[in-house]
Write an enzyme that holds these catalytic residues in place. Structure first.
Site, short mmCIF file in Angstrom:
data_model
loop_
_atom_site.label_atom_id
_atom_site.label_comp_id
_atom_site.label_asym_id
_atom_site.label_seq_id
_atom_site.Cartn_x
_atom_site.Cartn_y
_atom_site.Cartn_z
N SER A 1 -7.62 9.10 17.29
CA SER A 1 -6.75 9.76 16.31
C SER A 1 -6.02 8.67 15.53
O SER A 1 -6.65 7.68 15.15
CB SER A 1 -5.80 10.71 17.05
OG SER A 1 -5.06 11.48 16.14
N HIS B 1 -9.64 12.91 15.07
CA HIS B 1 -8.75 13.88 14.43
C HIS B 1 -8.70 13.55 12.94
O HIS B 1 -8.52 12.39 12.56
CB HIS B 1 -7.35 13.81 15.04
CG HIS B 1 -7.34 14.19 16.49
ND1 HIS B 1 -6.30 13.92 17.33
CD2 HIS B 1 -8.27 14.85 17.25
CE1 HIS B 1 -6.58 14.39 18.55
NE2 HIS B 1 -7.77 14.94 18.52
N ASP C 1 -4.93 14.79 23.60
CA ASP C 1 -6.31 15.26 23.48
C ASP C 1 -7.27 14.17 23.97
O ASP C 1 -7.13 13.00 23.60
CB ASP C 1 -6.61 15.62 22.01
CG ASP C 1 -7.96 16.29 21.86
OD1 ASP C 1 -8.39 17.00 22.80
OD2 ASP C 1 -8.59 16.11 20.80
#
Lengths: 275, 192
Positions: B10, B37, B130
């Site tokens: 991310s 992401h 995540d």
């Protein structure tokens, strides 16, 4: 929420129990997807063991209705992938109305009102919805009831409104919504333009051909063999020259129907049936 | 032999991903999957940005594409990316997981079930948890687990959360991750 973990055999047993109880056959779903959906739905229904789940499916229709409701995947927003809807608005829908006095739009496998409302908003100019038939079908009667009731998830408002602006150039969706006890509902007359029909299988052919099928982000949950079966129904249910609208991540390339449709615009997943 | 390497990341992961991709050649024997992401409603641009840095083609899979080497497969925006039976990709519009769609966790879960010990999972810089549960599952199923050294990360939350949840096999800085890929290329896919 209970924790349900399933192996392949258990998944097969549960999908068989659903089919034997008169619910649609989920054996054509991709394995990881259906396993995950069954685990989530079972957990949401307070089930932590597959035997208990099968027993409930076999004996409790009310429970099974709720369970199937939890199996459905929600759509994410109105006008998901705005460029597809813009192409529909600017090119495809005018083309359909140019060639047909009273076109028929079919939205199979609906889990929410998102795609129906998106279509309504495209047909609103010149009141094209008065010259159309819109058929909404779903395997889940509870979902159909909710769609008809017009409930809209407040959390989707911001992104849906942004998409609406991108597609239509208009400013605000609020005028289409009523608030009741803190919840948002689409205005009743918007949804009354559609006919709502339950499906006993994932896709049942309609009694007469249609001009446009909006079937977005549904085939991603099916295995390839089942996609081919579903596409067969769609192909046979469409007039020649009719349109199939799929999700941005879906393709016909791996299916038997790749050569049966052409794309009017290479960048968007709208497919025209060729004769 | 690895059947896939999945990289999850991310905030702060782009430079590391770009560095890794710049060192791969077209004969790299294992499919590389990127689950990063990204902005939800921007469908184009990211592939192009990564392609500039990459030595092999970067492609967003469509549903049911075969998972094959010779490409870097980038999870498309606003879809979860699954590895399905039959070695094909599947997409999903299920709700966000850890505020993310694509979710690194879900890609790891699906791939770990399919590839078991023949999967390597790598977690790079990022700002939420995540990927942590997914990386644990990769390890539990016998796969190889790697996190970027948190001291090197712009945002170390993702590697740190992974390390909290499971005992990862390797904590590597960027150049060590690059070496991991080089060894796979040299050893003809043999596990490290």
């Amino acid at each position: 929420m209970a924790n349900l973990t399933l192996g392949v055999t258990e998944v097969r047993e549960i999908t068989a129990a659903l089919a034997e109880s008169g619910y649609p056959d989920f054996t054509g779903y991709s394995l990881f997807s259906i396993t995950r959906r069954l685990e989530i739905a079972g957990g949401n229904c307070g089930i932590s063991e597959s035997g208990m789940l099968i027993s409930k499916i076999n004996s409790d229709p009310l429970f099974t209705d709720t369970f199937v409701d939890h199996l459905m995947v929600e759509t994410t927003e109105l006008f998901r992938d705005p460029s597809v809807w813009k192409l529909l608005r600017d090119n495809i829908i005018p083309d359909i109305f140019k060639k047909n006095d009273h076109p028929v739009f079919w939205l199979p496998g609906c889990s929410t009102a998102d795609d129906l409302v998106s279509l309504f908003l495209l047909l609103e100019d010149d009141k094209l919805f008065e010259r159309s038939s819109i058929i909404v079908t779903s395997i889940c009667e509870k979902r159909l009831k909710n769609i008809r009731a017009g409930r809209f998830d407040n959390q989707k408002f911001k992104v849906s409104n942004e998409n609406y602006k991108k597609v239509t150039g208009k400013t605000d969706l609020s005028g289409y919504l009523d608030k009741e006890e803190g919840k948002l509902y689409w205005k009743k007359d918007m949804l009354s333009v559609a006919d709502f029909l339950p499906q006993k299988s994932h896709l049942e052919e309609l009694s007469a051909p249609v001009n446009c099928v909006i079937f977005r982000d549904k085939m991603i949950y099916f295995n390839l063999a089942f996609c081919n079966r579903v596409l067969d129904t769609i192909y046979n249910g469409l007039h020649t020259g009719g349109f199939l609208v799929t999700g941005a991540g879906e393709t016909l390339v791996h299916t038997l129907y790749d050569k049966s449709f052409i794309k009017p615009d290479e960048n968007e997943n709208i497919f025209r049936k060729i004769g | 032999m690895y059947r896939a390497i999945i990289i999850g990341g991310s905030a702060g992961s782009f430079q590391v991903v770009a560095r890794i991709l710049s060192t791969l050649d077209k004969d790299f024997p294992v499919p590389v999957l990127l689950v990063l992401h990204r902005l939800k409603h921007v469908r184009s641009g990211f592939v192009e940005a990564l392609s500039i840095k990459s030595s092999i083609p970067v492609k967003e899979p469509v549903d049911k594409d075969y998972i094959r080497p010779g490409f870097t497969w980038l999870a498309p925006s606003n879809y979860h990316l699954y590895v399905e039976s039959g070695n094909r990709f599947a997409l999903s519009t299920e709700p966000q997981v850890n505020h993310s769609r694509p979710s690194v966790d879900l890609s790891f879960f699906s791939a770990a079930k399919e590839y078991r010990r023949n999967l390597a999972g790598i977690i790079l810089s990022g700002a939420n948890k995540d990927g942590a549960a997914g990386l644990k599952m990769v390890g539990d199923m016998g796969g190889t687990t790697i996190v970027q050294d948190p001291s090197e990360c712009q945002v170390p939350v993702m590697p740190l959360e992974s390390m909290k949840l499971t005992k990862v096999h390797y904590v590597y800085n960027t150049e060590q991750i690059v070496s991991f890929f080089k060894k796979i290329r040299e050893n003809g896919q043999n596990r490290q």
